[in-house]
Design an enzyme around this catalytic site. Sequence first.
Site, short mmCIF file in Angstrom:
data_model
loop_
_atom_site.label_atom_id
_atom_site.label_comp_id
_atom_site.label_asym_id
_atom_site.label_seq_id
_atom_site.Cartn_x
_atom_site.Cartn_y
_atom_site.Cartn_z
N HIS A 119 75.76 60.36 56.12
CA HIS A 119 74.82 60.27 55.00
C HIS A 119 75.02 58.96 54.24
O HIS A 119 74.05 58.25 53.93
CB HIS A 119 75.00 61.46 54.06
CG HIS A 119 74.19 61.35 52.79
ND1 HIS A 119 72.82 61.51 52.77
CD2 HIS A 119 74.56 61.08 51.51
CE1 HIS A 119 72.38 61.36 51.53
NE2 HIS A 119 73.41 61.09 50.75
N ARG A 128 70.20 49.46 50.69
CA ARG A 128 70.67 48.07 50.72
C ARG A 128 70.37 47.48 52.10
O ARG A 128 71.30 47.14 52.86
CB ARG A 128 72.18 48.00 50.42
CG ARG A 128 72.57 48.49 49.03
CD ARG A 128 74.08 48.38 48.80
NE ARG A 128 74.83 49.17 49.79
CZ ARG A 128 75.08 50.48 49.66
NH1 ARG A 128 74.68 51.14 48.60
NH2 ARG A 128 75.76 51.12 50.60
N GLU A 186 69.14 67.63 48.56
CA GLU A 186 70.40 67.26 49.20
C GLU A 186 71.10 68.57 49.54
O GLU A 186 71.47 69.34 48.64
CB GLU A 186 71.26 66.37 48.30
CG GLU A 186 70.62 65.00 48.12
CD GLU A 186 71.55 63.93 47.55
OE1 GLU A 186 72.54 64.29 46.89
OE2 GLU A 186 71.27 62.73 47.78
N ASP A 220 71.34 69.61 45.59
CA ASP A 220 71.39 68.55 44.57
C ASP A 220 70.05 67.80 44.59
O ASP A 220 69.91 66.75 45.22
CB ASP A 220 72.56 67.62 44.88
CG ASP A 220 72.65 66.44 43.93
OD1 ASP A 220 72.22 66.59 42.77
OD2 ASP A 220 73.15 65.38 44.35
N LYS A 240 69.00 62.68 39.20
CA LYS A 240 69.68 63.89 39.68
C LYS A 240 69.77 64.99 38.62
O LYS A 240 69.82 66.17 38.96
CB LYS A 240 71.13 63.54 40.07
CG LYS A 240 71.27 62.41 41.06
CD LYS A 240 71.12 62.93 42.46
CE LYS A 240 71.61 61.91 43.47
NZ LYS A 240 71.63 62.49 44.82
MN MN Z 1 74.32 64.87 46.04
#
Ligand code: MN
Length: 398
Positions: A119, A128, A186, A220, A240
Amino acid sequence: MTTIDIPDGSGFGPANLPYGIYSRDGGSRRAATRVGDTVVDLAIVLRDRIPDSERLFASQTLNAFLAEGHERWVEVRAALADAVTGDVPAEALHPVAEVLLHLPVDFADYVDFYASEHHAANLGRLFRPDNPEPLLPNWKHLPVSYHGRTATIVESGADLVRPCGQRKGPDDPAPVFGPSTRLDIEAELGFIVGTGNKMGTMITPADAERHIFGVVIFNDWSARDIQAWEYVPLGPNLGKSFASSVSPWVVPMLALETVKCPLPGQDPTPLSHLRMAEPWGLDIALEVEWNGEVVSRPPYREMYWSPAQMLAHTTSNGAATRPGDIFASGTISGPAKDQRGAFIELTWGGAEPVVVGGAERTFLADGDVVTIRATAHTASGELIDFGQVTTRILPAAC
Ligand code: MN
């Protein structure tokens, strides 16, 4: 008195005995375990076996029990296994379909890790793209994490209102505020700290097992557009903090002794405060369902860092932890495309849609339903079911 029926193939047999909080008919919240499809009231079933069972289990949350510590967890689990395999008072039993399940714990602090190399490398490539090294230089030396928000940890079944926030795409002339357009999941596991450590002391990786009470499935939720604009240089916050969803049953670490497995391998060897003689992971299989279709099967056994190292790292500067702290693993992704635990990875930033319900999909739409499940097998072949966390997306309010 009666005995509890366990359907063939149930993952809620005597090898599991998870802990949760239920209520029925608008009554008070109480602690329970689940056996087969039956919710078993702990204060009643343990009345003659655990002297203070009323104080520990006729309780809104599991926190008082968490604070008792490892030896008590062992004692109660043994008493519970004995109780539910014999005659049980009928008043302790309720069909799981006839109760409400609530947050199991009054959560204290919440830290989210980033412990899957697959991940972290995929996100590095997506966030990036110009950097030839997908992992930042610290990643293999410490389990990277950020501090999250416990006030917005919610139970399975609670709807999620699409978050609003500020974003600015690379080609946008100026930032705008509005509903997130890149709402994502997530798929993670959450580890609940039973007993913490005093400020100024550290929990070593070897001691961590005596502090970690159990495991929940953890989603998440992530607003990738908000996250991408806000995260430099201090990390995620509002991308988040609007919600995280947890499954109702806490599977105790004591049920997972033989579910432990070696880590895939750590190179370089961690510094001594994170080093373990036999670093353990967990062989737990997750499944992500999007509007009723399974789109991913993330394997927890692929995680680079051990939960024991995550807790050791958290306390390695002398930071205190408390009963009810939760730390989550970070998105669980395996090496294969259909093992990725976030839609940003599964659809490669939206460039490679997946087909759900006959339509090409990237990020979440209003009305979508996401369910994450997890299971494991003990060494003797017993199925351990972690249950599920399921959530529906509602339109934004902004
Ligand atoms: Mn997470």
